[in-house]
Design an enzyme around this catalytic site. Structure first.
Site, PDB file in Angstrom:
ATOM      1  CB  CYS A 341      -1.039   0.005   1.117  1.00 47.95           C
ATOM      2  SG  CYS A 341      -0.564  -0.848   2.599  1.00 47.95           S
ATOM      3  NE  ARG A 370       2.812  -8.702   5.511  1.00 46.51           N
ATOM      4  CZ  ARG A 370       1.502  -8.627   5.377  1.00 46.51           C
ATOM      5  NH1 ARG A 370       0.727  -9.448   6.057  1.00 46.51           N
ATOM      6  NH2 ARG A 370       0.966  -7.723   4.602  1.00 46.51           N
ATOM      7  CD  GLN A 388      -0.493  -8.711   0.562  1.00 48.06           C
ATOM      8  OE1 GLN A 388      -0.029  -7.656   0.122  1.00 48.06           O
ATOM      9  NE2 GLN A 388      -1.024  -8.804   1.764  1.00 48.06           N
ATOM     10  CG  ASP A 390      -2.335  -5.527  -1.933  1.00 52.31           C
ATOM     11  OD1 ASP A 390      -3.499  -5.372  -1.546  1.00 52.31           O
ATOM     12  OD2 ASP A 390      -1.348  -5.083  -1.331  1.00 52.31           O
ATOM     13  CG  HIS A 392      -3.952  -0.477  -1.940  1.00 49.69           C
ATOM     14  ND1 HIS A 392      -2.879  -1.172  -2.444  1.00 49.69           N
ATOM     15  CD2 HIS A 392      -4.075  -0.835  -0.645  1.00 49.69           C
ATOM     16  CE1 HIS A 392      -2.361  -1.911  -1.477  1.00 49.69           C
ATOM     17  NE2 HIS A 392      -3.063  -1.738  -0.381  1.00 49.69           N
ATOM     18  CE  LYS A 476      -8.253  -8.151  10.066  1.00 47.06           C
ATOM     19  NZ  LYS A 476      -7.030  -8.893   9.907  1.00 47.06           N
ATOM     20  CG  HIS A 522      -5.602  -1.793   2.544  1.00 48.70           C
ATOM     21  ND1 HIS A 522      -4.239  -1.649   2.501  1.00 48.70           N
ATOM     22  CD2 HIS A 522      -6.061  -0.772   3.296  1.00 48.70           C
ATOM     23  CE1 HIS A 522      -3.899  -0.579   3.212  1.00 48.70           C
ATOM     24  NE2 HIS A 522      -4.986  -0.032   3.705  1.00 48.70           N
TER      25      HIS A 522
END
Length: 645
Positions: A341, A370, A388, A390, A392, A476, A522
Site C-alpha cells: 500500500c 514478513r 498478494q 493486492d 487499493h 476489515k 485494501h
RNA sequence: GCCGAUGUAGCUCAGGGGUAGAGCGCGUCCUUGGUAAGGACGAGGUCAUGGGUUCAAUUCCCAUCAUUGGCUCCA
C-alpha cells in the site's frame, strides 16, 4: 399457581409444570423412558446443568443427548475432568488450570511442576482414565462459599485455581466432584464417568496461562472421547483421511512447490507445475479485475525506510521485521516491502487527482516479506515471502460502501469459480475497551465500521463480528475457509483505511474546487496466492478444476508401436491449449493407468491398434473409469464443455 | 519467540554402540501388453549440522538448523 411449582418451556413450545426441586432426569422420565435413557444433561435458560441438579426456577429447558451440540460439550467437558483425575492419580501434586471442551474434544492445562510430560506418557494416562471411567463415579455438583473455596485451593497450594477464583464474583462457588477429584467448575456434566467408553489423548502442547505470553507456560493435553468405541474409530479414520488432503503432502506428490533449508525457512519455491497453476489463477484474477475497472501497476520489492515511517508500519512492526538493508556508501536504509500500500499511495500522489478520477483502483500481484515467528510457519499457509493479489481503491467517502460491495462480488466470483461453498465472513472491529492501540480518529473508525457492517448486510453475507481483531489502521472483512484438518485460514480480505491517506496526505480536487482526502480500501480476494493454493489444494484434495490443473490429460499408448499416433494426438491437443503429455514408459497399460490415477490426472487417453485404425482415442476419466472411444474432435469438446462451467 | 515431538536413499519408513535396510521411484535389459502394480539386474545415503562421552557414535549426551503438533503473534 403455587409458589412451590415451576413452569418449564420445552423447545417445541409446550409448557409443563413441576414441583420445585425437580431435576432434569425426573423431567425426562416424565416425558419418556427413552429420553431419560439417552439424556446426558440439560440446558436451563442457556446454562448447562446436570441431570440431577434440582431446578428451582421457571424458564426454558432442553434435555440434551450426545447428538446435540450441548451434549457433546458436556461429554467432553466431563472427559476433561476425568483426564484431570487421572493425572492427579498418576502424578500426585499437580496444579490444574482450565479444562474446557473444544470443537472436537477437550483439553486440560496443567502445571506439572518439575515433572516432564511427553507424548509417550499419553497411553498410560489413557489407561488410567479408562480405569476411572469404569468406576462410574458420579459427577456431583455443589455450592461452596467463596472463602471456603479459597481455603480449599490454598490448602492444595493451587495458584491457578486461586487466580481463577479471584476473578469470580463473590457468593457461592460451584464445585464438581467425581471419585477422588474435586474441581472448581460452573457445571454441565454428564451423569457419571461410565458414559465415557472411548478415549484418545491426541497430543501434548505448551500453552500460556490465560493465553498471555507473559504468564507461565502450562502443559496442555488434548484429547477426544466418545460414548462408543466405534465412534472413536470413525473419528480417527476421518483424521487419517484429512491428512491425505494436507497440501504439504499433496504439494510434494503433485510437484507443486518445495522448500529449501538453504533458501530459508518460510520461503516457498514454486515448481513448474505449481507455478503454472498459480499463473492461471493470476490470469483469472487479472481478467476479473480488468472487467471490474482496476488498473494494473508494478512496484519494486523494497522501499525506502522513510516510506514505512510515513505509513506507520515501521513504528508498529519495525523491530520485529526483517531489518533494513543499507546502501554501501550512503548508508541509506531500505526495507523489504511488508505491504504494497505505501507504494500505491506514492503512485496516487504521482499526479494530481480530481473527483472525476475516483474511484482509482490500483492492482498488483505484489510480493511481500514478513518476519513471521518461526513457530508459526506452516506449509504454504503461513510463510515469510508471499504474493498478494493486492489492490487499493482510492475513493470518495461516499463511494466506500459501494466499492466495498463490488469487492464482495469479486470475492464471490473467486469462491464460485473454485467451489468454496463454506466460508465465514468475519467483520473485525476494534477492541471495545482499549482503543489506544489503533491509529486514526474516532470519527473515521466509526464511519469505517458502519460502512463495512452495512455493505455486508446489503450483500446478505453470513457474518460474525469479532471485536479486537481489527488491523491497527482500520476495520476489515475477512473471508475465512477451513483447511483439511479444520483449521480456519483467512483468504480474501477487504479493509477500509482512513488512516494511510492522512499519513501520505493524499488529496483530490472536488467538484467544489476544494481539496479533499480520499479513502482507501485494501483488498485481496485470494489473500495470498500461497495460502490460497494451499487451501484450494486441501479443498479439492489435489483434484483441481480442469481449467486450473497443470496436467489435464495423459496419453497412454498400449505399446510403443503406437507412439507415432500418440504424438500426433499430443500435437493436435496441445495446439488447442489442452495440456497433455505422453507416458512413454515401456509399461503395461494397467500400470500406466494406475499411475495416472494416483497422479490424479483428470483424463487418460488410451491408444492402441483400434484407436489408430479409427483415428480415435479411448477416454478414461479419473475416478470414473472408461468413457469409451471417441474422435479427437469429440474429446476436445468434452474438455471445452467441462472448462466452460 | 515459548512448550512437546521428529530429522536414516528422490519419496514413505524400518533399524540400531562395531560406518546401514525395505517398498515405491529412478537407470539398463528382457517383455509389446487393452482399462488400477509384468520380470531381471543395477545405481543411490558423511544416517540434518557442530561439539562431547567412548577403543569405537548414524545410534548415547549437549548445542545449532530445519520440519512438525500446540500457545502467543499475524501489516
Amino acid at each position: 399457581m403455587s409458589e412451590n411449582q415451576i413452569h418449564l418451556t420445552f423447545p417445541d413450545g409446550t409448557v409443563r409444570t413441576y414441583d420445585k426441586g425437580t431435576n432434569a432426569l425426573q423431567i425426562a422420565q416424565s416425558i419418556s423412558a427413552g429420553l431419560a435413557r439417552v439424556a446426558l444433561g440439560a440446558v436451563l435458560n442457556g446454562r448447562q446443568i446436570e441431570l440431577k441438579r434440582p431446578i428451582n426456577e421457571d424458564g426454558e429447558i432442553k434435555l440434551v443427548r450426545w447428538e446435540d451440540e450441548e451434549g457433546k460439550t458436556m461429554f467432553w467437558h466431563s472427559s476433561a475432568h476425568l483426564l484431570a483425575e487421572a493425572l492427579q492419580e498418576i502424578y500426585g501434586d499437580v496444579k490444574f488450570g482450565i479444562g474446557p471442551p473444544i470443537d472436537n474434544g477437550f483439553y486440560y492445562d496443567v502445571d506439572f511442576g518439575e515433572q516432564k510430560i511427553s507424548e509417550d506418557d499419553l497411553p498410560m494416562i489413557e489407561q488410567k482414565m479408562h480405569e476411572l471411567a469404569k468406576q462410574k463415579n458420579e459427577f456431583n455438583w455443589y455450592l461452596v462459599a467463596k472463602d471456603k473455596a479459597i481455603d480449599y485451593f490454598k490448602k492444595k497450594n493451587d495458584h491457578l485455581k486461586l487466580d481463577l477464583l479471584e476473578n469470580l464474583k463473590d457468593g457461592d462457588i460451584s464445585f464438581v466432584e467425581q471419585g477422588n477429584f474435586v474441581d472448581l467448575c460452573r457445571g454441565g456434566h454428564i451423569p457419571d464417568t461410565g458414559y465415557i467408553k472411548a478415549i484418545k489423548l491426541l497430543n501434548v502442547a505448551g500453552a500460556y496461562w490465560r493465553g498471555d505470553e507473559k504468564n507461565q507456560m502450562l502443559t496442555r493435553i488434548y484429547g477426544v472421547s466418545f460414548p462408543k468405541k466405534a465412534m472413536l474409530d470413525e473419528y480417527l479414520a476421518r483424521l487419517e483421511e484429512a491428512k491425505k488432503r494436507d497440501h504439504r503432502k499433496l504439494g510434494k506428490e503433485l510437484g507443486l512447490f518445495t522448500f529449501s533449508q538453504k533458501v530459508g525457512q518460510g520461503l516457498p519455491l514454486w515448481l513448474p507445475k505449481g507455478a503454472e497453476l498459480r499463473e492461471r489463477l493470476e490470469a483469472f484474477m487479472r481478467n476479473a479485475q480488468k472487467e471490474a475497472g482496476y488498473s494494473p501497476v508494478v512496484t519494486p520489492h523494497i522501499g525506502h525506510k522513510d516510506l514505512y515511517v510515513t505509513s506507520g508500519h515501521y513504528e508498529k512492526y519495525g523491530a520485529d521485521s526483517f531489518q533494513p538493508i543499507k546502501t554501501p556508501h550512503e548508508g541509506e536504509e531500505f526495507l523489504l516491502k511488508p505491504m504494497n500500500c505505501p507504494h500505491h499511495c506514492e503512485i496516487y500522489k504521482s499526479s494530481p487527482r480530481s473527483y472525476r478520477d475516483l474511484p482509482l483502483r490500483l492492482a498488483e500481484f505484489g510480493t511481500v516479506y514478513r518476519y513471521e515467528q518461526s513457530g508459526e510457519l506452516h506449509g504454504l499457509t503461513r510463510v515469510r515471502g508471499f504474493t498478494q493479489d493486492d489492490a487499493h481503491i482510492f475513493c470518495r467517502p461516499d463511494q466506500v460502501k459501494d466499492e466495498f460491495k463490488k469487492v464482495i462480488d469479486l470475492v464471490f466470483k473467486v469462491f464460485n469459480a473454485l467451489g468454496f461453498e463454506e466460508y465465514v465472513a468475519q467483520i473485525s472491529l476494534r477492541d471495545q475497551e482499549d482503543r489506544s492501540k489503533y491509529i486514526g480518529s474516532e470519527a473515521n473508525w466509526d464511519r469505517a465500521e458502519s460502512d463495512i457492517i452495512e455493505a455486508a448486510a446489503e450483500k446478505n453475507l453470513n457474518t460474525v463480528i469479532a471485536y479486537n481483531e481489527a488491523a491497527f489502521y482500520g476495520p476489515k472483512l475477512d473471508f475465512m475457509v477451513n483447511d483439511a484438518i479444520g483449521r480456519s485460514w483467512q483468504l480474501g480480505t477487504i479493509q477500509v483505511d482512513y488512516n494511510l491517506p492522512e499519513r501520505f496526505e493524499l488529496e483530490y480536487v472536488g467538484s467544489d474546487n476544494d481539496k479533499h482526502r480520499p479513502v482507501m480500501i485494501h483488498r485481496a480476494p485470494f489473500g495470498s496466492l500461497e495460502r490460497f493454493v494451499a487451501v484450494l489444494t486441501e479443498h479439492c484434495a489435489g483434484e483441481f478444476p480442469l481449467w486450473l490443473t497443470p496436467e489435464q490429460g495423459i496419453i497412454l499408448p498400449i505399446s510403443d508401436k503406437f507412439m507415432h499416433y500418440a504424438e500426433k494426438v499430443l500435437h493436435e491437443l496441445n495446439k488447442c491449449d489442452i495440456r497433455v503429455s505422453i507416458d512413454e514408459r515401456a509399461e503395461k497399460i494397467g500400470k500406466k493407468i494406475r499411475d495416472a490415477e494416483l497422479k490424479k490426472v483428470p483424463y487418460m487417453l488410451i491408444i492402441g491398434e483400434k484407436e489408430v485404425e479409427n483415428e480415435q482415442v479411448s477416454v478414461r476419466k479419473h475416478k470414473h473409469g472408461d468413457l469409451g472411444s471417441m474422435s479427437i474432435e469429440a474429446f476436445k469438446e468434452v474438455i471445452a464443455e467441462e472448462i466452460k462451467v
